[in-house]
Scaffold this active site. Structure first.
Site, PDB file in Angstrom:
ATOM      1  N   ASP A  30       0.822  -1.213   0.000  1.00 50.11           N
ATOM      2  CA  ASP A  30       0.000   0.000   0.000  1.00 50.11           C
ATOM      3  C   ASP A  30       0.859   1.267   0.000  1.00 50.11           C
ATOM      4  O   ASP A  30       1.967   1.261   0.528  1.00 50.11           O
ATOM      5  CB  ASP A  30      -0.909  -0.039   1.243  1.00 50.11           C
ATOM      6  CG  ASP A  30      -2.025   0.977   1.156  1.00 50.11           C
ATOM      7  OD1 ASP A  30      -2.311   1.474   0.045  1.00 50.11           O
ATOM      8  OD2 ASP A  30      -2.620   1.291   2.204  1.00 50.11           O
ATOM      9  N   ARG A  83       0.037   7.621  -2.785  1.00 55.56           N
ATOM     10  CA  ARG A  83       0.575   8.724  -1.975  1.00 55.56           C
ATOM     11  C   ARG A  83       2.035   9.011  -2.320  1.00 55.56           C
ATOM     12  O   ARG A  83       2.466  10.153  -2.349  1.00 55.56           O
ATOM     13  CB  ARG A  83       0.440   8.393  -0.479  1.00 55.56           C
ATOM     14  CG  ARG A  83      -0.929   8.741   0.075  1.00 55.56           C
ATOM     15  CD  ARG A  83      -1.176   8.072   1.390  1.00 55.56           C
ATOM     16  NE  ARG A  83      -1.493   6.656   1.202  1.00 55.56           N
ATOM     17  CZ  ARG A  83      -1.540   5.762   2.190  1.00 55.56           C
ATOM     18  NH1 ARG A  83      -1.251   6.128   3.411  1.00 55.56           N
ATOM     19  NH2 ARG A  83      -1.863   4.518   1.937  1.00 55.56           N
ATOM     20  N   ASN A 119     -10.739  -2.928  -6.155  1.00 56.10           N
ATOM     21  CA  ASN A 119      -9.949  -1.981  -6.954  1.00 56.10           C
ATOM     22  C   ASN A 119     -10.581  -1.641  -8.307  1.00 56.10           C
ATOM     23  O   ASN A 119     -10.178  -0.683  -8.963  1.00 56.10           O
ATOM     24  CB  ASN A 119      -8.510  -2.499  -7.165  1.00 56.10           C
ATOM     25  CG  ASN A 119      -7.648  -2.385  -5.925  1.00 56.10           C
ATOM     26  OD1 ASN A 119      -6.706  -3.153  -5.726  1.00 56.10           O
ATOM     27  ND2 ASN A 119      -7.936  -1.426  -5.062  1.00 56.10           N
ATOM     28  N   ARG A 136       2.049  -4.643   6.495  1.00 54.29           N
ATOM     29  CA  ARG A 136       1.306  -3.597   5.779  1.00 54.29           C
ATOM     30  C   ARG A 136       2.040  -2.275   5.937  1.00 54.29           C
ATOM     31  O   ARG A 136       2.049  -1.684   7.019  1.00 54.29           O
ATOM     32  CB  ARG A 136      -0.118  -3.443   6.294  1.00 54.29           C
ATOM     33  CG  ARG A 136      -0.815  -2.311   5.531  1.00 54.29           C
ATOM     34  CD  ARG A 136      -2.301  -2.359   5.575  1.00 54.29           C
ATOM     35  NE  ARG A 136      -2.817  -1.447   4.555  1.00 54.29           N
ATOM     36  CZ  ARG A 136      -4.049  -1.455   4.096  1.00 54.29           C
ATOM     37  NH1 ARG A 136      -4.899  -2.331   4.547  1.00 54.29           N
ATOM     38  NH2 ARG A 136      -4.434  -0.603   3.173  1.00 54.29           N
TER      39      ARG A 136
HETATM   40  C1  FPP Z   1      -2.164   0.095  -3.194  1.00 49.16           C
HETATM   41  O1  FPP Z   1      -1.644   1.409  -3.167  1.00 49.16           O
HETATM   42  C2  FPP Z   1      -1.548  -0.637  -4.274  1.00 49.16           C
HETATM   43  C3  FPP Z   1      -2.249  -1.241  -5.283  1.00 49.16           C
HETATM   44  C4  FPP Z   1      -3.708  -1.197  -5.384  1.00 49.16           C
HETATM   45  C5  FPP Z   1      -1.536  -1.911  -6.374  1.00 49.16           C
HETATM   46  C6  FPP Z   1      -0.330  -2.714  -6.019  1.00 49.16           C
HETATM   47  C7  FPP Z   1       0.394  -2.964  -7.263  1.00 49.16           C
HETATM   48  C8  FPP Z   1       1.721  -2.938  -7.454  1.00 49.16           C
HETATM   49  C9  FPP Z   1       2.697  -2.810  -6.354  1.00 49.16           C
HETATM   50  C10 FPP Z   1       2.199  -3.035  -8.849  1.00 49.16           C
HETATM   51  C11 FPP Z   1       2.940  -4.241  -9.243  1.00 49.16           C
HETATM   52  C12 FPP Z   1       2.400  -5.530  -8.799  1.00 49.16           C
HETATM   53  C13 FPP Z   1       2.772  -6.696  -9.369  1.00 49.16           C
HETATM   54  C14 FPP Z   1       2.377  -7.992  -8.767  1.00 49.16           C
HETATM   55  C15 FPP Z   1       3.556  -6.755 -10.603  1.00 49.16           C
HETATM   56  P1  FPP Z   1      -2.625   2.613  -3.372  1.00 49.16           P
HETATM   57  O2  FPP Z   1      -2.687   2.928  -4.815  1.00 49.16           O
HETATM   58  O3  FPP Z   1      -3.951   2.324  -2.749  1.00 49.16           O
HETATM   59  O4  FPP Z   1      -1.892   3.756  -2.589  1.00 49.16           O
HETATM   60  P2  FPP Z   1      -2.555   4.966  -1.798  1.00 49.16           P
HETATM   61  O5  FPP Z   1      -3.280   4.355  -0.621  1.00 49.16           O
HETATM   62  O6  FPP Z   1      -1.373   5.768  -1.396  1.00 49.16           O
HETATM   63  O7  FPP Z   1      -3.465   5.683  -2.746  1.00 49.16           O
END
Ligand code: FPP
Length: 249
Positions: free
Chosen positions: A29, A33, A77, A197
């Protein structure tokens, strides 16, 4: 741990190899940000997040972790803007094209948690290729959550168990915790010992709800694109200090 800044090598030496967590799960996560802090579009955060996936998969496998579960795309998502979803799918395809040979050489077996039939055709095909290529590997199992939700996994498991009861493959009296576990995406794998996390959020967000009953949690304010091998080692060292009682005394 004391405040001294240890190097990766020093941290590795501090880890007790005989008490490694067998299964580490990570809710990756903070990508959005990370990008916003740099005035960049959110997908730049996901792109950098992919670089950390590569680093952490390599580090976990070298360390001798037997099961690594990564939450890459949840059933929730799909509510994100279309360009972000498309960006994430593109990054997934890029990851497989860039890393599959190396993962295969390193004996990593890819297992998918989630229903990939809902993924765009190209992403689905690449994921299927990755699973097929690595299906006989005997090293670390890399579980990737794609269109994954813990509640959805439990409901799918219940439906499948009911179908098997209906067909007479098993009887209701056969159903116990172990039988039920075999209907989950992690099948016969052990439950996560450690769940990490990053990003400062203190919640599970529908990840591996059934499997984490006795898992040790490790939270950190670091955003996923800044999460390095060092943080993985620190989380394992913290884990090794925990007293796990599993309900006993
Ligand atoms: C959550 O951060 C992250 C995700 C929804 C996507 C995770 C994906 C990757 C790390 C890309 C690569 C993965 C693979 C397996 C190749 P967020 O976008 O919710 O962050 P935020 O809470 O800061 O908005």
């Amino acid at each position: 741990m004391d405040k001294k800044e240890y190097t990766v090598e020093e941290l590795k030496n501090k880890i007790d190899r005989s008490r490694l967590p067998k299964h580490v799960a990570i809710i990756m996560d903070g990508n959005g940000r990370w990008a916003s802090k740099r005035f960049l579009p959110r997908n730049f955060g996901h792109q950098e997040g992919m670089e950390r996936v590569i680093e952490i998969v390599g580090a976990a496998s070298n360390l001798g972790i037997k099961h690594l579960s990564l939450y890459a795309f949840s059933t929730e998502n799909w509510k994100r803007p279309l360009d972000e979803i498309q960006g994430l799918m593109k990054i997934l395809v890029q990851y497989i094209r860039r890393e599959l040979d190396k993962l295969h050489r390193n004996n990593v077996k890819i297992n998918i948690m989630g229903d990939i039939n809902k993924l765009p055709e190209l992403a689905k095909n690449e994921v299927e290729r990755a699973v097929k290529t690595t299906c006989k590997n005997t090293g670390m199992i890399l579980n990737i959550g794609l269109n994954y939700g813990g509640r959805d996994e439990i409901i799918t498991g219940i439906k499948n168990i009911l179908k098997d009861v209906e067909m007479g493959k098993i009887s209701i009296d056969d159903i116990d915790e172990n039988t039920f576990k075999s209907y989950l995406y992690t099948c016969d794998q052990p439950d996560p010992d450690l769940l990490i996390r990053p990003s400062g959020e203190l919640r599970l967000s529908n990840f591996m709800l059934y499997q984490v009953a006795y898992t040790e949690f490790w939270f950190s304010d670091i955003l996923w694109p800044d999460f390095t091998e060092k943080h993985l080692l620190l989380s394992i060292l913290d884990y090794q200090k925990r007293n796990r009682r599993f309900g006993g005394i």
